[in-house]
Design a protein around this motif. Sequence first.
Motif, PDB file in Angstrom:
ATOM      1  N   ALA A   1       0.831  -1.200   0.000  1.00  0.00           N
ATOM      2  CA  ALA A   1       0.000   0.000   0.000  1.00  0.00           C
ATOM      3  C   ALA A   1       0.869   1.256   0.000  1.00  0.00           C
ATOM      4  CB  ALA A   1      -0.931  -0.011   1.208  1.00  0.00           C
ATOM      5  N   VAL A   2       1.897   1.271   0.837  1.00  0.00           N
ATOM      6  CA  VAL A   2       2.777   2.439   0.898  1.00  0.00           C
ATOM      7  C   VAL A   2       3.526   2.614  -0.420  1.00  0.00           C
ATOM      8  CG1 VAL A   2       4.713   3.519   2.096  1.00  0.00           C
ATOM      9  CG2 VAL A   2       3.004   2.253   3.400  1.00  0.00           C
ATOM     10  N   ARG A   3       3.925   1.509  -1.017  1.00  0.00           N
ATOM     11  CA  ARG A   3       4.624   1.581  -2.300  1.00  0.00           C
ATOM     12  C   ARG A   3       3.719   2.195  -3.371  1.00  0.00           C
ATOM     13  NH1 ARG A   3       5.818  -3.315  -2.407  1.00  0.00           N
ATOM     14  NH2 ARG A   3       7.747  -3.082  -1.200  1.00  0.00           N
ATOM     15  N   ALA A   4       2.443   1.874  -3.329  1.00  0.00           N
ATOM     16  CA  ALA A   4       1.508   2.451  -4.296  1.00  0.00           C
ATOM     17  C   ALA A   4       1.382   3.958  -4.096  1.00  0.00           C
ATOM     18  CB  ALA A   4       0.148   1.775  -4.171  1.00  0.00           C
ATOM     19  N   VAL A   5       1.300   4.405  -2.842  1.00  0.00           N
ATOM     20  CA  VAL A   5       1.235   5.839  -2.569  1.00  0.00           C
ATOM     21  C   VAL A   5       2.492   6.530  -3.087  1.00  0.00           C
ATOM     22  CG1 VAL A   5       1.136   7.609  -0.769  1.00  0.00           C
ATOM     23  CG2 VAL A   5      -0.257   5.548  -0.561  1.00  0.00           C
ATOM     24  N   ALA A   6       3.642   5.924  -2.833  1.00  0.00           N
ATOM     25  CA  ALA A   6       4.901   6.518  -3.284  1.00  0.00           C
ATOM     26  C   ALA A   6       4.925   6.660  -4.794  1.00  0.00           C
ATOM     27  CB  ALA A   6       6.082   5.672  -2.808  1.00  0.00           C
ATOM     28  N   GLY A   7       4.434   5.649  -5.507  1.00  0.00           N
ATOM     29  CA  GLY A   7       4.404   5.717  -6.960  1.00  0.00           C
ATOM     30  C   GLY A   7       3.508   6.831  -7.463  1.00  0.00           C
ATOM     31  N   GLU A   8       2.352   6.983  -6.834  1.00  0.00           N
ATOM     32  CA  GLU A   8       1.428   8.041  -7.248  1.00  0.00           C
ATOM     33  C   GLU A   8       1.997   9.420  -6.951  1.00  0.00           C
ATOM     34  OE1 GLU A   8      -2.485   7.346  -5.677  1.00  0.00           O
ATOM     35  OE2 GLU A   8      -2.382   5.208  -6.160  1.00  0.00           O
ATOM     36  N   LEU A   9       2.648   9.564  -5.815  1.00  0.00           N
ATOM     37  CA  LEU A   9       3.268  10.848  -5.488  1.00  0.00           C
ATOM     38  C   LEU A   9       4.387  11.179  -6.471  1.00  0.00           C
ATOM     39  CD1 LEU A   9       3.425  10.586  -1.593  1.00  0.00           C
ATOM     40  CD2 LEU A   9       2.112  12.272  -2.887  1.00  0.00           C
ATOM     41  N   ALA A  10       5.172  10.188  -6.826  1.00  0.00           N
ATOM     42  CA  ALA A  10       6.266  10.424  -7.773  1.00  0.00           C
ATOM     43  C   ALA A  10       5.734  10.880  -9.124  1.00  0.00           C
ATOM     44  CB  ALA A  10       7.110   9.160  -7.924  1.00  0.00           C
TER      45      ALA A  10
END
Length: 250
Positions: free
Chosen positions: A102-111
């Motif tokens: 889940a955190v990895r998905a947030v990081a990808g969207e923020l990037a």
Amino acid sequence: MSPSLGVQLYTVREEIAADRPGTFAALAGFGYRLVECYDVLTDPEALRADLDAAGLAAGSVHAHVLADPERAEAAFRGARTVGADTVFVPYQPPERFADADAVRAVAGELAEAAKRAAGHGLALGYHNHEFELAQHVGGVPALEVLADLLAGQDAPVQLEVDTYWAAVGGQDVPALLGRLGDRVTHLHIKDGPVTKDDPMTAVGTGRMPVEAVLAAGAGARRHIVELDRCATDMLTAVRDSLAWLEGKSR
């Protein structure tokens, strides 16, 4: 007064709803020169005009830019209109910090959003609440996991650490700021009983170790006063917060 010290306009949202020009004039009268906006979608041109009339400058804004590309583009345009240089995503649901995927998905969207923001000449960042610190992934607070995943991106993603919510989330805030280092560009400074639901107080009158927080976060570009709710008159608390902070900076 340091130009890096400002106020999040959400703090005085009720006063703005009743009289925006008068509220802005009051903030300027207290000595504020910098603000952080929470709505740049509703007529940003008029907002900029009112800020200019009061002698206030918008340094950063809060805007939801991850889920809806059209809304994101409008928010980026609004941020530029009011004169801001940084857009912070103000919230993502707790379940988005529940595990590593889940955190990895947030990081990808923020990037990806940071790349779009850069196309508008803007930086992008993330603002925390308590759960990103209370919830752990692999024994590490989820916000720190997010920060590590964002390191080394082509368009850097900044952090705006809400110091009060970090404390409510169980963190030693000065230690947290030390671990996050220069990834933290903005701080939300607030005070109160350090509980989730009770009203906050003027900065310097509650249980937050504000002086230690300021020392640990001295490298942040901006320190932003924000009181989500207050048991006393909000404008008085905003005025007293600035006076206390200015006294500590002398």
